[in-house]
Design a protein around this motif. Structure first.
Motif, PDB file in Angstrom:
ATOM      1  N   VAL A 259      -7.907   5.881 -17.015  1.00  6.98           N
ATOM      2  CA  VAL A 259      -9.035   5.190 -15.605  1.00  6.98           C
ATOM      3  C   VAL A 259     -10.532   4.717 -16.466  1.00  6.98           C
ATOM      4  O   VAL A 259     -11.313   3.595 -15.660  1.00  6.98           O
TER       5      VAL A 259
ATOM      6  N   SER B 257      -8.884   0.612 -17.164  1.00  7.52           N
ATOM      7  CA  SER B 257      -8.492   0.065 -16.098  1.00  7.52           C
ATOM      8  C   SER B 257      -9.404  -0.343 -15.740  1.00  7.52           C
ATOM      9  O   SER B 257      -9.678  -1.279 -14.745  1.00  7.52           O
ATOM     10  N   SER B 258     -11.101   0.549 -15.268  1.00  8.23           N
ATOM     11  CA  SER B 258     -11.439   0.497 -13.860  1.00  8.23           C
ATOM     12  C   SER B 258     -12.773  -1.207 -15.544  1.00  8.23           C
ATOM     13  O   SER B 258     -12.842  -1.706 -15.131  1.00  8.23           O
TER      14      SER B 258
ATOM     15  N   TYR C  60       0.568  -0.827   0.427  1.00 12.15           N
ATOM     16  CA  TYR C  60       0.214  -0.057  -0.287  1.00 12.15           C
ATOM     17  C   TYR C  60       0.727   1.067  -0.058  1.00 12.15           C
ATOM     18  O   TYR C  60       0.861   2.002  -0.966  1.00 12.15           O
TER      19      TYR C  60
ATOM     20  N   GLN D 191     -11.091  -4.809 -14.616  1.00 15.10           N
ATOM     21  CA  GLN D 191     -10.662  -5.056 -14.022  1.00 15.10           C
ATOM     22  C   GLN D 191     -11.587  -5.163 -12.941  1.00 15.10           C
ATOM     23  O   GLN D 191     -12.785  -5.670 -13.508  1.00 15.10           O
ATOM     24  N   LYS D 192     -11.629  -6.492 -12.302  1.00 12.41           N
ATOM     25  CA  LYS D 192     -12.814  -7.412 -11.659  1.00 12.41           C
ATOM     26  C   LYS D 192     -13.584  -6.511 -10.751  1.00 12.41           C
ATOM     27  O   LYS D 192     -12.866  -5.421 -10.282  1.00 12.41           O
ATOM     28  N   HIS D 193     -14.313  -6.230 -11.104  1.00 10.90           N
ATOM     29  CA  HIS D 193     -16.008  -5.538 -10.170  1.00 10.90           C
ATOM     30  C   HIS D 193     -14.882  -3.970 -10.478  1.00 10.90           C
ATOM     31  O   HIS D 193     -15.922  -3.727  -9.827  1.00 10.90           O
ATOM     32  N   GLY D 194     -14.841  -3.327 -11.507  1.00  9.72           N
ATOM     33  CA  GLY D 194     -14.538  -1.918 -11.772  1.00  9.72           C
ATOM     34  C   GLY D 194     -13.932  -1.505 -11.521  1.00  9.72           C
ATOM     35  O   GLY D 194     -13.848  -0.249 -11.090  1.00  9.72           O
ATOM     36  N   LYS D 195     -13.014  -1.887 -10.656  1.00 12.36           N
ATOM     37  CA  LYS D 195     -12.307  -1.142  -9.335  1.00 12.36           C
ATOM     38  C   LYS D 195     -10.450  -0.691 -10.393  1.00 12.36           C
ATOM     39  O   LYS D 195     -10.885  -1.006 -11.861  1.00 12.36           O
ATOM     40  N   LEU D 196      -9.699  -0.114  -9.514  1.00  2.00           N
ATOM     41  CA  LEU D 196      -8.412   0.729 -10.208  1.00  2.00           C
ATOM     42  C   LEU D 196      -7.787   0.181 -10.517  1.00  2.00           C
ATOM     43  O   LEU D 196      -7.124  -0.864  -9.236  1.00  2.00           O
ATOM     44  N   ASP D 197      -6.577  -0.312 -11.342  1.00  2.00           N
ATOM     45  CA  ASP D 197      -5.098  -0.898 -10.828  1.00  2.00           C
ATOM     46  C   ASP D 197      -4.404   0.387 -10.697  1.00  2.00           C
ATOM     47  O   ASP D 197      -4.624   1.244 -11.765  1.00  2.00           O
TER      48      ASP D 197
END
Length: 458
Positions: A270, A273-274, A220, A277-283
């Motif tokens: 953004v 990436s969304s 993190y 990625q799984k569940h629309g999350k950002l990397d």
């Protein structure tokens, strides 16, 4: 040889290289380097003779941009490389070493090609030379991104020595002989630097790098530190692309074009990436890197009449291509092409650099008197001297030729330097010691109250 003996050899070789190099720089600077007329004490006499004022000294036009570029080199690039969980010291520390090592050699190499005064055989340096030296170093820092965590500091210094030499030659060929325009260095800096690093990484391929796989990820707070580098680079990129443009409309237009390209790239990155990625999350990898791709691609055409909507299109394309590159191309390159690209410089610098070169060629070829005006064409593309009869379509061909030269120098030079770096004399880390600061940094381990050595866990 045991690990402790190996470490001792590394520690002995690094001081020797640094001392020899700095001694050589002192001698060469003493022989060749002098202040130019704007930084020399005779400026007062020169100013009076030409009826100038102090405000017309180039320092006042260039120093704000130099400050921004300097921050990008040491803070932006440095912190961008701190994403690895146990290689933050190496990321920012070796970035510092490469830059300080390289700017001295760059002032000499670029000086011999561009600033040599043939009346006395001296290189005359001023504020613009300092900016160009930072640009030169940027190419080597980009190359470092592909090798992050896998090479020794001595190898990095060898990489920088040859990289700056190659950079100075290809820059002279592209800008002076071919007469391509590349204010922000999409071709000269990014394309060359990225393919130089990728070629070296290919030559130094480690089939057993999985032994360090536990250290290749981020945590993190290491990602937060890397975002500091991203934000510094993102904010100052308009200065990077406009730093050596002509005073006035050239610098002004370059800053606007870069600003708009970058803004468009962020939104596109953004979204992509969304979406993937799984569940629309950002990397976070995409946000740290792909958001900067628009600044890379804007470099060549930065001072051209790219038009505001054109900048948004370039930024959009770079956001899509760079983000998809991290998702699909990086794993493919490691598995199939045997290129282990730690920082993903192929997606941030190589592909956007090539896009920038193509955009520059198309924009130059389509330039017209109606859009630029006659004086604007002459000023923007430097249609003077032996190039006074050149037309925009021909200039577009020269731009394309410049891109080819950058690719050839990057790939060819990287293969040659990679072969040199494969020699077993540089103290490179073992496969299971890669991406770990403890190999080269004393304070990467702590000692418990009982006196035993404990690995510092991030």
């Amino acid at each position: 040889m045991c690990d402790r003996e190996k470490d001792t050899n590394v520690r002995l070789s690094l001081p020797a290289v640094c001392v020899v190099w700095q001694t050589a720089m002192i001698i060469l600077f003493g022989v060749f380097i002098r202040y130019d007329h704007e930084s020399d004490a005779h400026w007062v006499e020169h100013r009076k003779h030409l009826n100038l004022t102090d405000i017309e000294n180039d320092f006042y036009f260039r120093y704000p941009s130099f400050q921004d570029v300097h921050v990008m080199i040491f803070v932006g690039f440095g912190f961008l490389m701190t994403f690895l969980k146990r290689y933050s010291f190496g990321g920012v520390g070796f970035n510092f070493l490469i830059a300080a090592f390289g700017i001295q050699w760059a002032l000499l190499m670029q000086g011999w090609f561009h600033s040599l005064d043939y009346t006395d055989g001296k290189i005359k340096i001023g504020i613009e030379n300092l900016i160009n030296a930072d640009f030169c170093v940027a190419g080597c820092l980009i190359a470092y991104g592909a090798l992050l965590g896998k090479v020794s500091p001595v190898q990095l210094m060898v990489l920088t020595l040859f990289g700056i030499t190659l950079f100075a030659v290809e820059e002279f060929i592209i800008l002076s002989l071919i007469h391509a325009r590349d204010a922000g260095g999409s071709m000269v800096i990014h394309t060359f630097g990225a393919y130089y690093g990728l070629s070296i990484s290919w030559m130094l391929y480690r089939p057993n790098l999985h032994q360090s796989s536990r250290l290749q990820g981020s945590v993190y707070h290491s990602d937060v530190f890397a975002m500091i580098g991203t934000l510094f680079l993102w904010m100052f990129w308009p200065s990077f692309n406009s730093a050596i443009c002509d005073h006035g409309d050239g610098q002004h237009r370059a800053a606007i074009n870069t600003y708009l390209c970058l803004a468009s790239t962020v939104l596109t990155t953004v979204a992509i990436s969304s979406l993937f990625q799984k569940h629309g999350k950002l990397d976070m990898v995409h946000i740290q890197n792909s958001t900067l791709a628009g600044g890379v691609a804007a470099g060549t055409a930065a001072e051209f009449m790219l038009m505001p909507y054109g900048c948004l299109i370039v930024g959009f394309c770079c956001g899509v291509i760079s983000t998809l590159g991290y998702i699909f191309l990086t794993p493919f390159m490691e598995k199939r092409l045997k290129i282990q690209d730690t920082c993903g410089i192929h997606n941030l610098h190589a592909m956007p650099g090539v896009i920038g070169g193509i955009v520059g060629a198309v924009t130059a070829a389509s330039a017209s008197v109606e859009v630029y005006g006659h004086e604007g064409l002459v000023n923007t593309f430097d249609f003077e001297g032996k190039f006074k009869d050149m037309v925009p379509t021909t200039q577009g061909g020269h731009q394309a030729a410049g891109l080819c030269v950058a690719l050839c120098f990057g790939i060819g030079g990287g293969i040659i330097v990679g072969a040199i770096l494969r020699l077993p004399i540089w103290g490179d880390p073992a496969d299971d010691d890669c991406f770990d600061d403890e190999t080269y940094w004393e304070s990467a381990v702590i000692h418990s109250s009982s006196g035993t050595k404990t690995q510092f866990t991030l």
